[in-house]
Design an enzyme around this catalytic site. Sequence first.
Site, PDB file in Angstrom:
ATOM      1  N   LYS A  67       3.113 -15.126   2.233  1.00  0.00           N
ATOM      2  CA  LYS A  67       3.307 -15.857   0.972  1.00  0.00           C
ATOM      3  C   LYS A  67       4.804 -16.143   0.860  1.00  0.00           C
ATOM      4  CE  LYS A  67       1.843 -17.589  -2.950  1.00  0.00           C
ATOM      5  NZ  LYS A  67       1.000 -18.796  -3.024  1.00  0.00           N
TER       6      LYS A  67
ATOM      7  N   TYR B  50       0.816  -1.222   0.000  1.00  0.00           N
ATOM      8  CA  TYR B  50       0.000   0.000   0.000  1.00  0.00           C
ATOM      9  C   TYR B  50       0.849   1.271   0.000  1.00  0.00           C
ATOM     10  CZ  TYR B  50      -4.703  -1.895   0.796  1.00  0.00           C
ATOM     11  OH  TYR B  50      -5.918  -2.512   0.658  1.00  0.00           O
TER      12      TYR B  50
ATOM     13  N   ASP C 246      -6.514  -6.931   4.031  1.00  0.00           N
ATOM     14  CA  ASP C 246      -7.629  -6.265   3.349  1.00  0.00           C
ATOM     15  C   ASP C 246      -8.521  -7.308   2.699  1.00  0.00           C
ATOM     16  OD1 ASP C 246      -9.134  -4.133   2.168  1.00  0.00           O
ATOM     17  OD2 ASP C 246      -8.110  -4.564   0.279  1.00  0.00           O
TER      18      ASP C 246
ATOM     19  N   ASP D   9     -12.518  -8.973   4.097  1.00  0.00           N
ATOM     20  CA  ASP D   9     -13.774  -8.968   3.327  1.00  0.00           C
ATOM     21  C   ASP D   9     -14.324 -10.395   3.274  1.00  0.00           C
ATOM     22  OD1 ASP D   9     -13.594  -6.233   2.745  1.00  0.00           O
ATOM     23  OD2 ASP D   9     -14.212  -6.527   0.654  1.00  0.00           O
TER      24      ASP D   9
ATOM     25  N   ASP E  86      -2.904 -18.127   0.387  1.00  0.00           N
ATOM     26  CA  ASP E  86      -3.910 -18.828  -0.429  1.00  0.00           C
ATOM     27  C   ASP E  86      -4.593 -19.922   0.402  1.00  0.00           C
ATOM     28  OD1 ASP E  86      -1.461 -20.132  -0.385  1.00  0.00           O
ATOM     29  OD2 ASP E  86      -1.463 -20.709  -2.500  1.00  0.00           O
TER      30      ASP E  86
HETATM   31  C1  IPM Z   1     -10.431  -1.152   4.010  1.00  0.00           C
HETATM   32  C2  IPM Z   1     -10.678  -0.520   2.681  1.00  0.00           C
HETATM   33  C3  IPM Z   1      -9.509   0.420   2.360  1.00  0.00           C
HETATM   34  C4  IPM Z   1      -8.263  -0.431   2.318  1.00  0.00           C
HETATM   35  C5  IPM Z   1      -9.678   1.245   1.076  1.00  0.00           C
HETATM   36  C6  IPM Z   1     -10.936   2.062   1.111  1.00  0.00           C
HETATM   37  C7  IPM Z   1      -8.482   2.118   0.814  1.00  0.00           C
HETATM   38  O1  IPM Z   1     -10.858  -1.471   1.688  1.00  0.00           O
HETATM   39  O2  IPM Z   1     -10.307  -0.426   5.007  1.00  0.00           O
HETATM   40  O3  IPM Z   1     -10.380  -2.385   4.085  1.00  0.00           O
HETATM   41  O4  IPM Z   1      -7.949  -1.033   1.282  1.00  0.00           O
HETATM   42  O5  IPM Z   1      -7.553  -0.473   3.325  1.00  0.00           O
HETATM   43 MG    MG Z   2     -11.000  -3.460   2.457  1.00  0.00          MG
END
Ligand code: IPM
Ligand code: MG
Length: 369
Positions: free
Chosen positions: A191, A141, A247, A251, A223
């Site tokens: 990884k 990042y 990240d 999700d 993975d």
């Molecule tokens: C998160 C989001 C952010 C990230 C984005 C909005 C930059 O996806 O907080 O998980 O990738 O960190």
């Molecule tokens: Mg995110």
Amino acid sequence: MKAEITLLPGDGIGPEVLAAGKDVLETIAQKFGHTFEMQEFLIGGCAIDAQGTALPEDTLRACQRSDAVLLGAVGGPKWDDPTAPVRPEQGLLGLRKELGLFANLRPVKPHPDLLDASPLRADLLANVDLLVVRELTGGIYFGQPRERRSVNGEEQAVDTMVYSESEVRRVAHLAFKLARGRRGRVTSVDKANVLESSRLWRQTVSALSGDYPDVLLEHLLVDAAAMHLLTRPATFDVMLTANMFGDILTDEASVLSGSMGNLASASLGETKNSFDQPKGLFEPIHGSAPDIAGQGIANPIGTILSAAMLLRHSLGLENEADAVEQAVQTAISNDHRTTDLGGDLSTSDMTAKIIAGLGVPQTEPVMNE
Ligand code: IPM
Ligand code: MG
């Protein structure tokens, strides 16, 4: 207590869910006898529209000055042009970096009444209680170089995944300490079979685990971790990950909880606030959800639970945090649901149900002489 909290509503459903978090904090202040001074500032796309930058100076200064920050979400299709010089996400990334928030805590603990809301089988979800500790200010990042360039007449883009030992060490220490207060297990995700930065990550985490003989360390390739998160989610306690892996995996992990709208996060660093507690940024893990923005139907739970984390981690108000978490549990147990969870409550109705369940503090009995 008198605390200063900076509010950053942001874009899309950000303002709608942030209003819910603010209402909850105001109710807590009233019930427990605190004063929370809350001021709103611009971040993300709305800040680009108003001031040409995703992280205006006054926003950053307010965040640096205050005891904690509560954020809604940033981004949206309006600012998605890949060639645009400024992007809403820069506001959030810049804030994390400027405030030195190197650790992002994302707890995942599905409510027993929401197991059917997940596409995963309920028997896999029973007893899931995990905490992802995501490194937040390093890795791909932020690594340099990061640029577009021309090579042999062709356009090329480069991002750099880079980690120093000290960056890995500080977030790993936190993961081990947090594991001690939980079930005593850390799964470090990398990884290392391919990436040099992951081999340094694994080596550093392994070396440091000697300081925590009471914590069991396991290493998993990212993975495989993505798969195991679905096949054996209940076996995980603390999952320690680099920035991008965290990240992606969070999700995925949000699916376990029935909806992405349920998950909260705390981003912490070394800077202390006026209560000698870590200054933090608290935000739901969901994004700005442009498809439902403005309709008043977003799930406020992620933001309300982020407010609870704010009370606990930055203000040291454990009972108040418990009260908020308990009120969320009770509202769900009483079948109150927003549309993402198959119900029909609006954001403000769901928030009202949660606020109605906020307990009053127990007063100490007065002894007569
Ligand atoms: C998160 C989001 C952010 C990230 C984005 C909005 C930059 O996806 O907080 O998980 O990738 O960190
Ligand atoms: Mg995110």
